[in-house]
Design an enzyme around this catalytic site. Structure first.
Site, PDB file in Angstrom:
ATOM      1  N   ASP A 480     -24.656  -8.768   1.773  1.00 46.30           N
ATOM      2  CA  ASP A 480     -25.429  -7.629   2.254  1.00 46.30           C
ATOM      3  C   ASP A 480     -24.730  -6.317   1.917  1.00 46.30           C
ATOM      4  O   ASP A 480     -23.536  -6.279   1.572  1.00 46.30           O
ATOM      5  CB  ASP A 480     -25.604  -7.776   3.779  1.00 46.30           C
ATOM      6  CG  ASP A 480     -26.915  -7.185   4.259  1.00 46.30           C
ATOM      7  OD1 ASP A 480     -27.474  -6.311   3.573  1.00 46.30           O
ATOM      8  OD2 ASP A 480     -27.377  -7.587   5.340  1.00 46.30           O
ATOM      9  N   ASP A 550     -36.457  -6.381   4.502  1.00 46.52           N
ATOM     10  CA  ASP A 550     -36.289  -6.796   5.893  1.00 46.52           C
ATOM     11  C   ASP A 550     -37.645  -6.930   6.566  1.00 46.52           C
ATOM     12  O   ASP A 550     -37.718  -7.328   7.729  1.00 46.52           O
ATOM     13  CB  ASP A 550     -35.447  -5.765   6.663  1.00 46.52           C
ATOM     14  CG  ASP A 550     -33.959  -6.055   6.566  1.00 46.52           C
ATOM     15  OD1 ASP A 550     -33.601  -7.088   5.978  1.00 46.52           O
ATOM     16  OD2 ASP A 550     -33.158  -5.252   7.073  1.00 46.52           O
TER      17      ASP A 550
HETATM   18  C1  GLA Z   1     -29.468  -6.230   7.074  1.00 42.30           C
HETATM   19  C2  GLA Z   1     -30.154  -7.359   6.365  1.00 42.30           C
HETATM   20  C3  GLA Z   1     -30.705  -8.328   7.374  1.00 42.30           C
HETATM   21  C4  GLA Z   1     -29.595  -8.838   8.237  1.00 42.30           C
HETATM   22  C5  GLA Z   1     -28.844  -7.686   8.873  1.00 42.30           C
HETATM   23  C6  GLA Z   1     -27.601  -8.153   9.580  1.00 42.30           C
HETATM   24  O1  GLA Z   1     -30.367  -5.442   7.781  1.00 42.30           O
HETATM   25  O2  GLA Z   1     -31.137  -6.881   5.510  1.00 42.30           O
HETATM   26  O3  GLA Z   1     -31.364  -9.389   6.732  1.00 42.30           O
HETATM   27  O4  GLA Z   1     -28.734  -9.641   7.474  1.00 42.30           O
HETATM   28  O5  GLA Z   1     -28.459  -6.718   7.914  1.00 42.30           O
HETATM   29  O6  GLA Z   1     -26.893  -7.111  10.129  1.00 42.30           O
END
Ligand code: GLA
Length: 784
Positions: A480, A550
């Site tokens: 990430d 997301d």
């Molecule tokens: C980001 C990612 C999510 C998740 C969060 C965790 O927002 O896109 O899928 O992994 O971080 O903090």
């Protein structure tokens, strides 16, 4: 094929299966762009004469190149690459400031070489391939003696040409490189339509068309990443182009940092397209002998509309960008803990969730954020990559074993580029963060970016991440990156090199990605940057798939995934079924319709299966079975867009054209609109297919008090009797089941059962009951 045509000055023709690209060196030494588009026949240099622009007099109020060439101005000629300050007043390809402070450059032809094989870039990821030919043309600057090598690569089958540029400071003084583009294509026309993919968090890849008739249109990012604000993939089309007809060019960049795509129309209605690193806050200091490589730019053309162009890009990404163990391997159906538990994880909860996943057919369990250091929320602990033993008493190793014992592979979440101020790492190395010492710093998700322009920081993270990935039986890593840049400053680099931070950061990121992916070749890496904030060809050189957004809402995902599909194949797009009300939009879409969207891509689940209703669990089990049956087709088949309005239509066809899956998704019910047809795409016209759907789910309760129209006694809506009837009487849902030839399914389409229109409903499934946000999946299988 690449050909050098002999003449007074050399000319070059690059042919792919269906396209041609031609340029020649002019009498004055600069490279004149002659053509890019549908394939043309050119046998010798004389054949190019017809194509070239004729010049006979000086254009008023313009700069003539010199006394000997008064009828020639660089302002109004199509060029492969343009310097600065010699009369061409359009977007330059290169900008460099000499030791004496002068900006003017004039690059003229010196030599060329045609070689087979793809040369890798030294500092950046690039495409690969065996059957590739390259043309390398060297230019020398007349003023200061700098060198530029333009490299062209031809990918015949995919109709793709890539270009890169290398700047060599072959002068005797240190210079400042202010910009070096990757490609430049000049068109002898104005009014082209530029399609860009803008967005933000949870609304990535929203396509917008802009007609550029005058002035300049710029698509760019200055976030430090390729960004969800403006993806580096763009399309340039001639007016009238649609999904299946018309001239469409696609451009992309193998780069994950600040990018820049400018489309400029000059006073003479010529359009220039340049793509490359964003010149804003870019300033590279190059000593004599130093080199700088521009990222590789990818270009394609199709006269078969946007879909034709997409097919080329998809093939190119699958065959020449995504590499390693997983490039062609079926990707597992995963279950991710994020939307199920957020930060509130522990071994017990995770194992329980994994068990539920196993029961429904999931193959890989992913522990998302929250497992390390003092990480209970997003305010702390990034950088402290050691396991939180309160949450995981048996460590990552113990948890992985338990998950493996459940019968699932185990995956883990990392965010190696970031640090929280509240972390041991920051406390130990405050100078490792990107920030201007002593100055006010702006915040993004309460975290700061590690200074990957500093090799020591990258080395540290290589070690730290190797420790994490080898700390248990880890089969998958979600990488990430959740912050965009601000207050950009490297405490490692000297003051006069701060214009290098953005690019050096990206090179550091690539070094880390290369080290880790090469050290763990069997591990499946999934990229993520708050979803799609770094969905680009550079990232795809290391991560075979990327968490596209997301946003897991099926309706929102229609636009997002449709947007990605213009430039990226479905094997890269990861898509999850989540809970409802959806966590991003609060919209409720039934489980089968959420699946219908998520299955077009790399399928996963991200919801608390432990809390789920039995019906939903059995629906999921069936979905995963279906997905596994068609997985090869869904992930690596040819994807086609169809209608995109209130009804969205997608089709994916296996490479051997024996299997296909189609989808229609209806955003809202429109009254008295019974007829709808589904048009397949990409099938073998002469193959016969069994076209079928699964029976749609219909219940008595869906009809509310309309039930009274068919019952002898009055039923109170939602009363006891209503519930009882609903339990024991189930109307048949609509099913489609036909056999037909591919050409009929594509050209004539399939007339679907009529949609409910207030009257005419029977219990036999003759009417299609589709609510708002409902989908149907259609399966096509070859019959002998
Ligand atoms: C980001 C990612 C999510 C998740 C969060 C965790 O927002 O896109 O899928 O992994 O971080 O903090």
């Amino acid at each position: 094929m690449i050909r050098k045509l002999k003449g007074e000055n050399p000319a070059f023709v690059l042919d792919t299966q269906n396209t041609s690209y031609a340029f020649r060196i002019m009498e004055t030494g600069q490279p004149e762009h002659l053509y890019y588009g549908a394939k043309i026949t050119v046998n010798d240099v004389a054949d190019l004469e017809a194509l070239s622009e004729k010049r006979a007099f000086q254009q008023g109020n313009s700069i003539a190149y010199d006394q000997e060439h008064l009828s020639f101005t660089l302002e109004d000629v199509s060029l492969e690459m343009s310097g600065y300050g010699k009369g061409d007043i359009r977007e330059p390809f290169v900008e460099v400031v000499a030791a004496d402070g002068s900006f003017t450059t004039d690059f003229v032809y010196e030599s060329d070489e045609i070689k087979s094989g793809k040369t890798e870039l030294k500092t950046l990821p690039s495409s690969f391939g065996d059957d590739v030919e390259g043309l390398h043309v060297t230019f020398k600057d007349k003023n200061n003696g700098y060198t530029i090598i333009l490299s062209y690569y031809v990918f015949e089958k995919e109709d793709v040409i890539t270009r890169t540029a290398k700047f060599i400071n072959s002068s005797s003084a240190t210079v400042s490189l202010r910009r070096l583009m990757s490609t430049q294509v000049d068109f002898n026309e104005a009014g082209l339509i530029v399609s860009t993919f803008r967005g933000a968090w949870i609304k990535e890849m929203q396509m917008v068309d802009t007609k550029v008739s005058a002035g300049k249109f710029v698509n760019s990012s200055f976030t430090g990443s390729s960004s969800n604000r403006a993806n580096p993939f763009i399309m340039v089309s001639r007016e009238g182009a649609g999904e299946y007809q018309g001239d469409v060019y696609g451009f992309n960049l193998i780069y994950s940092g600040n990018h820049y795509e400018a489309v400029e129309v000059n006073a003479y209605d010529k359009t220039r397209v340049v793509t490359g690193i964003n010149p804003t806050q870019f300033n590279f200091s190059l000593k004599p002998g130093d080199e700088f490589e521009a990222p590789e730019a990818v270009m394609t053309f199709s006269k078969d509309g946007h879909n034709g162009m997409s097919q080329n890009m998809h093939a190119f990404v699958n065959d020449h960008i995504v590499r390693g163990e997983w490039s062609k391997k079926a990707r597992p159906v995963l279950l991710n803990s994020w939307e199920a538990n957020y930060f509130d994880i522990n071994e017990g909860k995770l194992v329980a969730l994994a068990k539920k996943g196993k029961e429904v057919g999931v193959e890989l369990f992913v522990m998302d954020d929250g497992w390390f250091g003092d990480r209970h929320d997003d305010k702390r602990a990034l950088g402290d990559w050691f396991v939180n033993t309160k949450k995981l008493p048996h460590g990552v190793k113990g948890l992985a074993e338990k998950i493996n014992n459940v019968g699932l592979d185990f995956g883990i979440w990392i965010e190696p580029e970031m640090v929280n101020v509240d972390s041991d790492l920051y406390r130990a190395h405050p100078d490792w963060a990107i920030e201007i010492p002593g100055k006010h710093h702006s915040e993004g998700r309460n975290q700061r970016i590690l200074d990957f322009a500093n090799p020591e920081v990258v080395d540290y993270m290589i070690k730290s991440m190797k420790d994490v990935i080898s700390s248990g039986n880890i089969a998958y890593v979600k990488w990430d990156m959740n912050r965009i840049f601000s207050d950009v400053y490297s405490q490692y680099l000297p003051e006069d090199c701060q214009g290098e931070v953005f690019h050096r950061y990206i090179m550091g990121f690539y070094r880390l990605a290369k080290e880790l992916t090469e050290s763990f070749p069997k591990v499946l890496f999934e990229g993520c940057a708050s979803g799609g904030n770094r969905f680009d060809l550079g990232a795809l050189c290391y991560f075979p798939q990327i968490w596209a957004s997301d946003d897991t809402d099926a309706v929102a995902r229609l636009t997002i995934q449709n947007g990605y599909s213009y430039g990226y194949p479905m094997s890269c797009v990861s898509a999850h079924v989540s809970n409802v009300p959806n966590h991003q939009t609060l919209r409720k879409v039934d489980i089968e319709h959420r699946f219908a969207v998520a299955c077009f891509g790399v399928l996963g689940y991200e919801c608390n299966l432990s809390d789920m209703k039995k019906e939903d669990l059995s629906a999921i089990k069936e979905q995963i079975e279906t997905y596994k049956k068609f997985r090869e087709c869904m992930q690596f088949g040819d994807f086609y867009r169809g209608k995109f309005g209130n009804v969205v239509e997608w089709t994916v066809v296996s490479k051997d054209k024996k299997q296909a899956v189609g989808m229609i998704f209806q955003k809202e019910v429109r009254p008295n609109s019974p007829f709808l047809d589904y048009h397949a795409k990409g099938l073998d016209p002469l193959k016969k297919y069994h076209f079928y759907s699964k029976e749609a789910k219909v219940s008595i309760k869906m009809f509310g008090d309309l039930v009274n129209g068919v019952t002898p006694i009055h039923i109170k809506q939602d009363g006891f009797l209503h519930g009882l009837i609903d339990k024991f009487v189930t109307p048949k849902g609509d099913v489609e089941d036909y056999t037909a030839y591919g050409d009929a399914l594509m050209n004539a389409g399939v007339g679907l059962k009529p949609a409910f229109s207030s009257t005419g409903f029977d219990m036999e499934g003759s009417v299609r009951i589709m609510h708002d946000h409902n989908a149907r999946l259609y399966f096509m299988e070859e019959v002998q």
